[in-house]
Scaffold this motif. Sequence first.
Motif, mmCIF file in Angstrom:
data_model
loop_
_atom_site.group_PDB
_atom_site.id
_atom_site.type_symbol
_atom_site.label_atom_id
_atom_site.label_comp_id
_atom_site.label_asym_id
_atom_site.label_seq_id
_atom_site.Cartn_x
_atom_site.Cartn_y
_atom_site.Cartn_z
ATOM 1 N N MET A 1 0.997 -1.299 -0.115
ATOM 2 C CA MET A 1 -0.047 -0.181 0.095
ATOM 3 C C MET A 1 0.888 1.144 -0.076
ATOM 4 O O MET A 1 0.592 2.117 -0.736
ATOM 5 C CB MET A 1 -0.809 -0.001 1.161
ATOM 6 N N VAL A 2 1.766 1.328 0.924
ATOM 7 C CA VAL A 2 2.987 2.428 1.000
ATOM 8 C C VAL A 2 3.529 2.680 -0.226
ATOM 9 O O VAL A 2 3.649 3.794 -0.833
ATOM 10 C CB VAL A 2 3.682 2.171 2.153
ATOM 11 N N SER A 3 4.047 1.569 -0.984
ATOM 12 C CA SER A 3 4.634 1.697 -2.236
ATOM 13 C C SER A 3 3.650 2.330 -3.379
ATOM 14 O O SER A 3 4.492 3.206 -4.086
ATOM 15 C CB SER A 3 5.299 0.278 -2.542
ATOM 16 N N PHE A 4 2.413 2.020 -3.571
ATOM 17 C CA PHE A 4 1.679 2.356 -4.719
ATOM 18 C C PHE A 4 1.104 3.805 -4.121
ATOM 19 O O PHE A 4 0.973 4.572 -4.992
ATOM 20 C CB PHE A 4 0.295 1.494 -4.623
ATOM 21 N N LEU A 5 1.158 4.041 -2.768
ATOM 22 C CA LEU A 5 0.719 5.319 -2.558
ATOM 23 C C LEU A 5 1.816 6.443 -2.939
ATOM 24 O O LEU A 5 1.776 7.564 -3.295
ATOM 25 C CB LEU A 5 0.368 5.492 -0.974
ATOM 26 N N ASP A 6 2.918 5.914 -2.805
ATOM 27 C CA ASP A 6 4.410 6.764 -2.834
ATOM 28 C C ASP A 6 4.231 7.284 -4.610
ATOM 29 O O ASP A 6 4.738 8.269 -4.793
ATOM 30 C CB ASP A 6 5.466 6.166 -2.920
ATOM 31 N N ARG A 7 3.462 6.391 -5.259
ATOM 32 C CA ARG A 7 3.593 6.557 -6.795
ATOM 33 C C ARG A 7 2.148 7.107 -7.179
ATOM 34 O O ARG A 7 2.109 7.951 -7.992
ATOM 35 C CB ARG A 7 3.942 5.306 -7.511
ATOM 36 N N PHE A 8 1.072 6.937 -6.626
ATOM 37 C CA PHE A 8 -0.264 7.019 -7.298
ATOM 38 C C PHE A 8 -1.212 8.044 -6.040
ATOM 39 O O PHE A 8 -2.413 7.968 -6.395
ATOM 40 C CB PHE A 8 -0.952 5.767 -7.330
ATOM 41 N N ALA A 9 -0.479 8.477 -5.129
ATOM 42 C CA ALA A 9 -1.424 9.108 -4.105
ATOM 43 C C ALA A 9 -1.876 10.308 -4.808
ATOM 44 O O ALA A 9 -1.516 11.075 -5.687
ATOM 45 C CB ALA A 9 -0.610 9.713 -2.976
ATOM 46 N N ILE A 10 -3.253 10.797 -4.368
ATOM 47 C CA ILE A 10 -4.065 12.041 -4.817
ATOM 48 C C ILE A 10 -3.466 13.198 -4.009
ATOM 49 O O ILE A 10 -3.933 13.213 -2.863
ATOM 50 C CB ILE A 10 -5.393 11.928 -4.862
ATOM 51 N N PRO A 11 -2.523 14.145 -4.290
ATOM 52 C CA PRO A 11 -2.087 15.031 -3.367
ATOM 53 C C PRO A 11 -3.246 15.702 -2.618
ATOM 54 O O PRO A 11 -3.139 16.121 -1.438
ATOM 55 C CB PRO A 11 -1.247 16.064 -4.199
ATOM 56 N N GLU A 12 -4.120 16.242 -3.280
ATOM 57 C CA GLU A 12 -5.197 17.398 -2.554
ATOM 58 C C GLU A 12 -5.926 16.468 -1.462
ATOM 59 O O GLU A 12 -6.401 16.943 -0.657
ATOM 60 C CB GLU A 12 -6.169 17.773 -3.528
ATOM 61 N N LYS A 13 -5.798 15.088 -1.372
ATOM 62 C CA LYS A 13 -6.654 14.620 -0.388
ATOM 63 C C LYS A 13 -5.595 14.413 0.769
ATOM 64 O O LYS A 13 -6.567 14.182 2.091
ATOM 65 C CB LYS A 13 -6.517 12.838 -0.847
ATOM 66 N N PHE A 14 -4.586 14.952 0.713
ATOM 67 C CA PHE A 14 -3.674 15.134 2.157
ATOM 68 C C PHE A 14 -3.616 16.575 2.758
ATOM 69 O O PHE A 14 -3.121 16.918 3.674
ATOM 70 C CB PHE A 14 -2.115 14.577 1.886
#
Length: 291
Positions: A239-252
């Motif tokens: 999950m962390v690996s995929f989030l590093d690449r595909f996270a939606i910035p505005e959600k954070f």
Amino acid sequence: MHVILHTGVHCTDEDRILKCLLRNHQEFSDRGVAVPGPGKYRDLLGQTFRAMETSGIAPDARDVVMEAILDNETADRMILSNAFFFGSRRQAVSGGQFYPSAPARVAQMQRLFAGDRLDLFMGIRNPASFLPEVLGKAGPQQLAEALDGEDPRSLRWSDCLKEMRATAPDLPLTIWCNEDTPLIWAEIIRRMAGLEPGRKITGGFDLLGEIMTAEGMAGFRAYLQKHPKLTEPQKRAAMVSFLDRFAIPEKFEQELDLPGWTQDLVADLTEIYDADMQRIRDIPGVQVILP
């Protein structure tokens, strides 16, 4: 009866947890786990607790409450979820403390469900974002009453939890950080329902899907299909690996809008929160779900 009480920090994750529980209602029911709709107990429990403050508890109060909540459903375990178990948003911070009414409410819960096995599940949150969430619309007087003249840096979740443990030393507490919820979502639900580790549930990746692009989620699910025997720690690493690449910035991104709120203060509160989590892990009777 094993009664699971879930509460949190007045954010959308509480509603999501309840929705996820209800989506799994039939499967859980087949395993003896009741997930009543909130309409069956939230007002009822609130009225019961208020009555207990003035007139004590009737001998048959527990049976009356159980009958109304379960509505003829047979279960060995029951999950009740309410972000307001310890008070409204305005009561979340008062007198320079988090949830000052929590110890008294915990004592009421134990009295009401005397004879039952009781567990409390609670998400906590970085004060840097929690305080603006619950006090963002507060006027100057309410802000002053909430912090009681104290620096917000003095607030500690560990103090709140220690007070609850002092009041109810036999009550198990399961705690997690709201910031970690997308990574441990399925584990939270499994523990509430008493399921074995790794058991699949409906909606186990719902929160992850809200902060990751559709492309990333498709890739993550494909990865799980190719590696069906991953352990939970390995899944979380993925999950962390995929989030590093595909996270939606505005959600954070979060609006931190309180008078005097600066980036330095946010940094200080975050550092204090991280250190406080270690103190929480050392409190006897408290389990922390980590990513």
